[in-house]
Design a protein around this motif. Structure first.
Motif, mmCIF file in Angstrom:
data_model
loop_
_atom_site.group_PDB
_atom_site.id
_atom_site.type_symbol
_atom_site.label_atom_id
_atom_site.label_comp_id
_atom_site.label_asym_id
_atom_site.label_seq_id
_atom_site.Cartn_x
_atom_site.Cartn_y
_atom_site.Cartn_z
ATOM 1 N N ASP A 184 69.213 56.571 25.816
ATOM 2 C CA ASP A 184 70.129 57.492 24.933
ATOM 3 C C ASP A 184 71.315 56.577 25.684
ATOM 4 N N TRP A 185 71.659 55.671 26.547
ATOM 5 C CA TRP A 185 73.077 55.364 26.693
ATOM 6 C C TRP A 185 73.450 53.747 26.251
ATOM 7 N N PHE A 186 75.142 54.131 25.864
ATOM 8 C CA PHE A 186 75.622 53.141 26.071
ATOM 9 C C PHE A 186 76.218 52.623 27.069
ATOM 10 N N LEU A 187 76.878 51.655 27.540
ATOM 11 C CA LEU A 187 77.978 51.197 28.827
ATOM 12 C C LEU A 187 77.878 50.070 28.581
ATOM 13 N N SER A 188 79.823 49.905 28.658
ATOM 14 C CA SER A 188 80.305 49.046 28.611
ATOM 15 C C SER A 188 81.938 48.237 29.484
ATOM 16 N N THR A 189 81.907 47.517 29.726
ATOM 17 C CA THR A 189 83.435 46.933 30.781
ATOM 18 C C THR A 189 83.610 46.118 30.727
ATOM 19 N N GLN A 190 85.228 45.739 30.329
ATOM 20 C CA GLN A 190 85.815 44.868 29.819
ATOM 21 C C GLN A 190 87.088 44.510 31.095
ATOM 22 N N ILE A 191 87.582 43.136 31.313
ATOM 23 C CA ILE A 191 88.549 42.959 31.562
ATOM 24 C C ILE A 191 89.575 41.705 30.787
ATOM 25 N N PHE A 192 91.266 42.230 30.501
ATOM 26 C CA PHE A 192 91.831 41.658 29.975
ATOM 27 C C PHE A 192 92.819 41.285 30.978
ATOM 28 N N GLN A 193 93.236 39.771 30.533
ATOM 29 C CA GLN A 193 94.309 38.893 31.052
ATOM 30 C C GLN A 193 94.833 38.481 30.289
ATOM 31 N N ARG B 225 78.820 56.111 25.836
ATOM 32 C CA ARG B 225 78.327 56.393 24.682
ATOM 33 C C ARG B 225 77.671 57.355 24.849
ATOM 34 N N ARG B 226 76.363 58.269 24.362
ATOM 35 C CA ARG B 226 75.807 58.914 25.004
ATOM 36 C C ARG B 226 74.795 59.699 23.161
ATOM 37 N N SER B 227 73.601 59.385 22.732
ATOM 38 C CA SER B 227 72.843 60.574 22.063
ATOM 39 C C SER B 227 72.661 61.342 22.309
ATOM 40 N N LEU C 68 73.610 64.136 18.340
ATOM 41 C CA LEU C 68 75.182 64.696 18.560
ATOM 42 C C LEU C 68 74.953 63.583 19.560
ATOM 43 N N LEU C 69 76.615 62.568 19.197
ATOM 44 C CA LEU C 69 76.764 61.062 19.458
ATOM 45 C C LEU C 69 77.874 61.966 20.693
ATOM 46 N N ALA C 70 78.325 61.656 21.797
ATOM 47 C CA ALA C 70 79.373 61.597 22.766
ATOM 48 C C ALA C 70 79.669 60.229 23.396
ATOM 49 N N GLU C 71 80.858 59.907 23.236
ATOM 50 C CA GLU C 71 81.333 58.603 23.460
ATOM 51 C C GLU C 71 83.063 59.120 24.210
ATOM 52 N N ALA C 72 83.417 58.294 25.575
ATOM 53 C CA ALA C 72 84.624 58.294 26.429
ATOM 54 C C ALA C 72 85.240 56.622 26.869
ATOM 55 N N LEU C 73 86.288 56.309 26.218
ATOM 56 C CA LEU C 73 87.104 55.075 26.452
ATOM 57 C C LEU C 73 88.085 55.197 27.022
ATOM 58 N N LEU C 74 88.264 54.207 28.454
ATOM 59 C CA LEU C 74 89.606 54.268 29.243
ATOM 60 C C LEU C 74 89.898 52.539 28.801
ATOM 61 N N ILE C 75 91.136 53.178 29.069
ATOM 62 C CA ILE C 75 92.067 52.016 29.130
ATOM 63 C C ILE C 75 92.839 51.516 29.659
ATOM 64 N N ALA D 5 88.416 60.684 24.786
ATOM 65 C CA ALA D 5 86.998 61.432 23.969
ATOM 66 C C ALA D 5 86.729 61.666 22.795
ATOM 67 N N SER D 6 85.441 61.611 22.683
ATOM 68 C CA SER D 6 85.336 62.275 21.085
ATOM 69 C C SER D 6 83.253 63.145 21.539
ATOM 70 N N LEU D 7 83.309 63.392 20.612
ATOM 71 C CA LEU D 7 81.874 63.754 20.055
ATOM 72 C C LEU D 7 81.929 64.374 18.896
ATOM 73 N N VAL D 8 81.072 63.581 18.164
ATOM 74 C CA VAL D 8 80.749 63.689 16.103
ATOM 75 C C VAL D 8 78.559 64.451 16.102
ATOM 76 N N TYR D 9 78.648 64.963 15.245
ATOM 77 C CA TYR D 9 77.894 66.063 15.519
ATOM 78 C C TYR D 9 77.424 65.725 13.656
ATOM 79 N N GLU D 10 75.865 65.352 12.864
ATOM 80 C CA GLU D 10 75.679 65.486 12.383
ATOM 81 C C GLU D 10 75.007 66.326 11.958
ATOM 82 N N TRP D 11 75.732 67.355 10.923
ATOM 83 C CA TRP D 11 75.211 68.717 10.764
ATOM 84 C C TRP D 11 74.852 68.043 9.385
#
Length: 440
Positions: free
Chosen positions: A336-345, A369-371, A377-384, A396-402
């Motif tokens: 139920d998890w998705f993790l991602s990291t990036q480096i931009f130059q 991101r975790r469901s 219910l989907l929770a997500e956080a993105l840090l730049i 940060a966001s929460l999306v609930y499929e009612w």
């Protein structure tokens, strides 16, 4: 001159030539859409930042067994009217790509309108469309063919903030390779928020400064307008080999963000804006190793312009070539998890004294991101994070499929860092948001 009527004639002729109309052309008519509400409150003062209602209808139908038409519109109202106060002048857009403003709170737009067809083994898309190169999170290296609206800075998804363009887009099989050829006669460019807008730029990285007491005059932007001589062209060669998705990309285009020049005279300072052409050469790569996906984009852009605070400089900008890349790794090994990291130059070919930005800029991103509740219910956080200036953005966001067609949303956008930074300039624009999306 903006996008001229002859373009309409050309596109119409191509449609008729490639898509003979059959008696049952509307037999497979499909109508759908999304109705969405969004409310955002500023955290610093509790003020209403936006209150929007958006309707996005879609129509699809077949002209023949090999030809399909897609139409996507957007009708949006904003009761607060702080993102784009009044009626925007639309100077950045070509005539056929402009929006229709109904007063200061309501706008209508033909978002996309294209025809998909096949000529032999060649796939052809003609019309107003989005052409996406690269899939970096929150950052762009090669995704430069469509301009962007910065009315909410970079907070919306790219799919919503990209400005679709009238273009011809062909994908041609060449042995085991695929060749994509693109022609864009649409002279539409980035939409920059005007002074007084909620997300108007104030950072010296973007906006030139003047000594106190010196009068400043803003001249009209010198914008390309000839649909043929000012058109953009691009090509991409892609392949899948040895488990790697690879592409080689090239574009000859006008950079979508205008060059802001500071011209000093005895009467004060005049701010002039114009657009400059650039060659972009780059590529992408990705591969999957078990639960880890490794991906990247590389781009080398010529003839880019950057601000300098050297008051002896004639126009306040310096030209340089920009070598940029983004390297990313995605991990999906946890349930139920998705993790991602990036480096931009981004590295400039020369960094003279007085350059406002660093000669080498580095940013990092982290996405989690975790469901929950069987993916309801989907929770997500993105840090730049800027590693040069120390500022950044947390989304940060929460999306609930009612229901199967109803989604409830909540989110927060937090800026931090010094006010001179690209993200820190909006540190007083932190907000929380709620909304609902209904599909039909």
């Amino acid at each position: 001159m903006r996008l001229v009527p002859s373009i309409r004639t050309t596109i119409g002729a191509l449609i008729l030539a490639t898509a003979p109309v059959s008696a049952d052309m509307f037999e497979n008519l499909e109508v759908s859409g999304i109705a969405e509400t969004s409310l955002a409150l500023g955290l610093s003062d509790g003020s209403l930042q936006k209150s929007t209602v958006t309707l996005t209808p879609e129509v699809h139908f077949d002209l023949s067994s090999r030809t399909r038409v897609t139409l996507i519109g957007r009708l949006r109202s904003d009761l607060k009217d702080t993102l784009e106060p009044g009626r925007p002048d639309g100077q950045a857009r070509a005539t056929l790509s402009d929006r229709w403003h109904i007063g200061s709170h309501l706008e209508a737009e033909l978002r996309e309108a294209y025809l998909d067809t096949e000529i032999g083994a060649t796939f052809l898309r003609l019309g107003k469309q989005q052409i996406v190169w690269g899939q970096a999170d929150g950052l762009k290296v090669l995704d430069v063919l469509n301009p962007q609206s910065f009315a909410e800075f970079i907070l919306p998804d790219f799919e919503d903030s990209r400005i679709p363009l009238w273009a011809a887009n062909a994908e041609i099989p060449v042995g085991d390779l695929t060749l994509q050829l693109i022609w864009i006669p649409d002279t539409t460019y980035d939409e920059i928020p005007e002074p007084g807008s909620a997300f108007a730029f104030t950072s010296p990285l973007i906006v030139p400064s003047a000594p106190p007491g010196v009068p400043v005059t803003f001249a009209d932007a010198d914008k390309p307008g000839n649909a043929f001589t000012d058109s953009d062209v691009a090509a991409k060669l892609s392949a899948f080999t040895g488990g790697w998705d690879l592409s080689l990309n090239y574009a000859y285009h006008y950079a979508d963000r205008p060059v802001v020049r500071r011209i000093a005279s005895a009467q004060g300072i005049t701010i002039r804006q114009n657009y400059e052409r650039s060659h972009l050469l780059g590529g992408t790569f990705s591969n999957v190793f078990g639960d880890i996906t490794v991906r990247g984009e590389i781009g080398y852009a010529t003839n880019k312009y950057f601000r300098t605070d050297d008051m002896t400089d004639q126009d306040g900008v310096v030209r340089a070539n920009d070598f940029s890349y983004v390297l990313g790794a995605d991990y999906a090994g946890f349930t139920d998890w998705f993790l991602s990291t990036q480096i931009f130059q981004s590295h400039l070919s020369k960094a003279p004294l007085g350059l406002v930005r660093s000669g080498t800029e580095t940013r990092a991103t982290f996405l989690a991101r975790r469901s929950f509740m069987n993916e309801a219910l989907l929770a997500e956080a993105l840090l730049i994070q800027s590693l040069n200036d120390g500022d950044g953005l947390l989304q940060a966001s929460l999306v609930y499929e009612w229901r199967s067609n109803i989604r409830l949303k909540a989110g927060a956008d937090i800026f931090y860092g010094k006010r001179d930074g690209l993200f820190g300039q909006f540190r007083n624009k932190d907000r929380i948001s709620v909304g609902m999306e209904v599909s039909f």
